[in-house]
Structures are given as structure tokens and as C-alpha cells.
Motif scaffolding. Structure first.
Motif, short mmCIF file in Angstrom:
data_model
loop_
_atom_site.label_atom_id
_atom_site.label_comp_id
_atom_site.label_asym_id
_atom_site.label_seq_id
_atom_site.Cartn_x
_atom_site.Cartn_y
_atom_site.Cartn_z
N SER A 129 0.82 -1.21 0.00
CA SER A 129 0.00 0.00 0.00
C SER A 129 0.86 1.26 0.00
CB SER A 129 -0.93 -0.01 1.22
OG SER A 129 -1.70 1.16 1.29
N LEU A 130 1.94 1.23 0.78
CA LEU A 130 2.81 2.40 0.88
C LEU A 130 3.44 2.73 -0.46
CD1 LEU A 130 4.27 4.45 2.78
CD2 LEU A 130 6.03 2.69 3.11
N PHE A 131 3.82 1.70 -1.23
CA PHE A 131 4.53 1.92 -2.49
C PHE A 131 3.66 1.69 -3.72
CE2 PHE A 131 8.22 0.88 0.35
CZ PHE A 131 8.81 2.13 0.26
N ALA A 132 2.37 1.69 -3.54
CA ALA A 132 1.48 1.51 -4.69
C ALA A 132 1.74 2.60 -5.72
CB ALA A 132 0.02 1.57 -4.23
N GLY A 133 1.98 2.20 -6.94
CA GLY A 133 2.24 3.14 -8.02
C GLY A 133 3.69 3.52 -8.21
N ASP A 134 4.56 3.09 -7.31
CA ASP A 134 5.99 3.38 -7.45
C ASP A 134 6.64 2.20 -8.17
OD1 ASP A 134 8.70 3.99 -7.24
OD2 ASP A 134 8.52 4.79 -5.20
N ARG A 135 6.91 2.37 -9.43
CA ARG A 135 7.41 1.28 -10.27
C ARG A 135 8.85 0.89 -9.92
NH1 ARG A 135 5.94 2.51 -16.44
NH2 ARG A 135 6.70 0.36 -16.59
N ARG A 136 9.53 1.69 -9.15
CA ARG A 136 10.90 1.36 -8.76
C ARG A 136 10.94 0.30 -7.67
NH1 ARG A 136 13.04 6.51 -6.15
NH2 ARG A 136 11.08 6.12 -5.06
N VAL A 137 9.82 0.12 -6.96
CA VAL A 137 9.81 -0.68 -5.74
C VAL A 137 9.03 -1.98 -5.95
CG1 VAL A 137 9.21 -0.73 -3.29
CG2 VAL A 137 9.89 1.44 -4.37
N GLY A 138 9.66 -3.09 -5.58
CA GLY A 138 8.99 -4.39 -5.58
C GLY A 138 8.90 -4.91 -4.16
N VAL A 139 7.74 -5.43 -3.80
CA VAL A 139 7.52 -6.00 -2.46
C VAL A 139 7.36 -7.51 -2.61
CG1 VAL A 139 6.02 -6.05 -0.43
CG2 VAL A 139 6.46 -3.87 -1.62
N HIS A 140 8.15 -8.26 -1.83
CA HIS A 140 8.16 -9.71 -1.92
C HIS A 140 7.81 -10.30 -0.55
CE1 HIS A 140 10.41 -9.41 -5.79
NE2 HIS A 140 10.89 -8.32 -5.20
N ALA A 141 6.71 -11.02 -0.49
CA ALA A 141 6.32 -11.68 0.76
C ALA A 141 7.07 -13.00 0.85
CB ALA A 141 4.81 -11.89 0.79
N ARG A 142 8.32 -12.92 1.27
CA ARG A 142 9.17 -14.10 1.28
C ARG A 142 10.30 -13.92 2.29
NH1 ARG A 142 12.34 -15.40 -3.84
NH2 ARG A 142 13.39 -16.68 -2.28
#
Length: 281
Positions: A129-142
Motif C-alpha cells: 500500500s505504501l509503495f502503490a504506483g511506485d514502479r521502482r519498488v517491488g515488495v516480496h512476501a518471502r
């Protein structure tokens, strides 16, 4: 895993970790070529300090709470850090604390990338949610340790891996950390790796440092901030960062900052050090 960083956001350990991280990132972005940042234990990226878990422990009062009112005479590395905390609190009152992913994203440029790993579902969703729309950032649930193998080497040749585990297994965590560092340095030998660690009884860390010093990095810098005098295994007396493949002049940036932090945040017996486990070749 039961650890929740919200209880500890903005404490003296966060201050040290983020001053060092920002100094590393600033060194990386001085060059035009893109860089990659991997945050292996990212948390939720943003923490309220005036309610919830942070208010229950009030640990921020002994960390950013002491620094935030100071506007003059700060060493450059601390001033840089405080400026980004000010940016998160534009009304001049300390309500919010940005975690390492958010601080990193504010430093990185359009050509850079940030990968954030977080196992806890709620924390990972907050990051998304914090980085929604920021294409530089990937979030990995791992798992962050596994991500070092999976996500390195990156397409960018330069960058840093921040390893900030909760140390719920105490000293046993260092075995997992060293294994991950050995894997990462083998896969990405030019990458910078920054490891945060807690300091309770400093004596038990001596064999840890000896083992870390044998890893195949070109240089290893140690930066420590101890705010409580004495060695008590029942509390976190301070914390440190080991930086592998040290960016140019990082030691010079940190050398004036850490003694200043020890004076401002510490009790009697507080101290700091910036020294080399392995000198640059």
C-alpha cells in the motif's frame, strides 16, 4: 516469528541503522549509473509514533525523540538523516517514523530499484500500500535470506543489501546471517552488504566478528553505538553495523557522527567506534 518493529521504531538502534544506511545510499547515488537496494527484513516501512505499539514502549523517546528538536550543530551524516525525518513530519511535530524502505525510496532516483522482503502478511500488505504506483519498488512476501540468493546478482552492477533480522534466536541468528552473506558475496562480489546487529553482552560478539572477518569481502567496516554502559544480557545496550565492500569514504562520513550520537543519546559509559575488520586493499 513474533517480532513487530512497531514497538521499537525510532529507537537508538534505528537511529544508528538509518544514519549508516543513508550514508551508504548517498555514496551510491553520487554516480549516474543505476543501483539496486535489497531490504531483506523490511517491516511495514512507516510507523506512527503517537499511538499504538510505539506509544506503549516509548522507545523512540530515547532515539529520534532526543535528536528531532536539535536543528544546529549536527554532523553532516546525522543532519542528512534528520532532514528526512523532518520530511515525514512537515508540521514540525514528531508523529511518524519512516522505516528503511521508505528512507531508501526517498534517496533513490528514477533509474534505481528497491526490493523489499517481508514474511509477515500484514506488514507486507502495508508495504504494498505504501509503495502503490511506485514502479521502482517491488515488495516480496518471502524470506529475506532466500531472497539474497534469488535476487542477486541484480541487473544493476552497483547496490546494497540491508540485512536487519529480528534476532529472535539470539546468537544462532548469526549462523544464518553468515551463510546468507557468504552466498551473497559469492553471487555479487562487488555488491555492498550492510548487517545490523544488537549489542547486549559485547563479549559474546568477539567470535562472531572473527568469523565475519573471514568472508570474501574486499573490506569490512564496523560501526557501533552503545548508549547504556556495562554489559547486560537482559537489555539492548547498543547496536552495530557491519558493512562489507565499503563505499568510498563511508568511514570518514561516520567518524564524526557516532561519537556525537553517543553524547546525545547515551547515559554514563556510552561510547561508539568506527573501525575496520578488514582494511580496504
Amino acid at each position: 516469528m513474533n517480532y513487530r518493529h512497531a514497538f521499537h521504531a525510532g529507537n537508538h538502534a534505528d537511529v544508528l541503522k538509518h544514519v549508516v544506511l543513508l550514508a551508504i545510499l548517498d555514496a551510491l547515488v553520487r554516480k549516474d549509473t543505476p543501483c539496486f537496494v535489497l531490504d531483506t527484513h523490511a517491516g511495514r516501512g512507516h510507523y506512527p509514533l503517537d499511538r499504538g505499539e510505539a506509544l506503549r514502549t516509548d522507545e523512540a523517546a530515547g532515539g529520534i525523540g532526543r535528536l528531532f528538536p536539535i536543528t544546529r550543530g549536527l554532523p553532516p551524516a546525522v543532519a542528512r538523516y534528520r532532514a528526512l525525518i523532518q520530511k515525514a513530519n512537515p508540521d514540525g511535530r514528531l508523529h511518524h517514523y519512516p522505516g528503511s524502505p521508505l528512507l531508501a525510496a526517498q534517496v533513490l532516483r528514477g533509474q534505481d530499484r528497491l526490493a523489499c522482503c517481508e514474511l509477515q502478511v500484514e506488514e507486507a500488505e502495508a508495504l504494498r500500500s505504501l509503495f502503490a504506483g511506485d514502479r521502482r519498488v517491488g515488495v516480496h512476501a518471502r524470506d529475506g535470506y532466500g531472497a539474497i540468493k534469488a535476487l542477486t546478482p541484480p541487473q544493476e552492477k552497483r547496490g546494497v543489501v540491508l540485512i536487519d533480522p529480528p534476532y529472535e534466536n539470539q546468537l544462532a541468528e548469526f549462523d544464518a546471517v553468515r551463510k546468507a552473506l557468504a552466498e551473497g558475496l559469492a553471487r555479487w562480489p562487488q555488491g555492498c552488504f550492510a548487517l545490523w546487529y544488537p549489542i547486549k553482552d559485547a563479549r559474546v560478539l568477539k567470535p562472531v566478528f572473527r568469523r565475519m572477518a573471514t568472508l570474501p569481502a574486499k573490506s569490512i567496516l564496523r560501526a557501533e553505538l552503545v548508549v547504556h554502559g556495562g554489559d547486560s544480557p537482559l537489555r539492548m545496550n547498543g547496536s552495530g553495523m557491519l558493512v562489507f565492500n565499503v563505499p568510498w569514504q563511508l568511514d570518514m562520513a561516520l567518524a564524526p557522527a557516532l561519537p556525537w550520537l553517543a553524547r546525545e543519546l547515551g547515559e554514563a559509559g556510552a561510547h561508539s567506534r568506527v573501525d575496520w575488520l578488514k582494511q580496504p586493499e
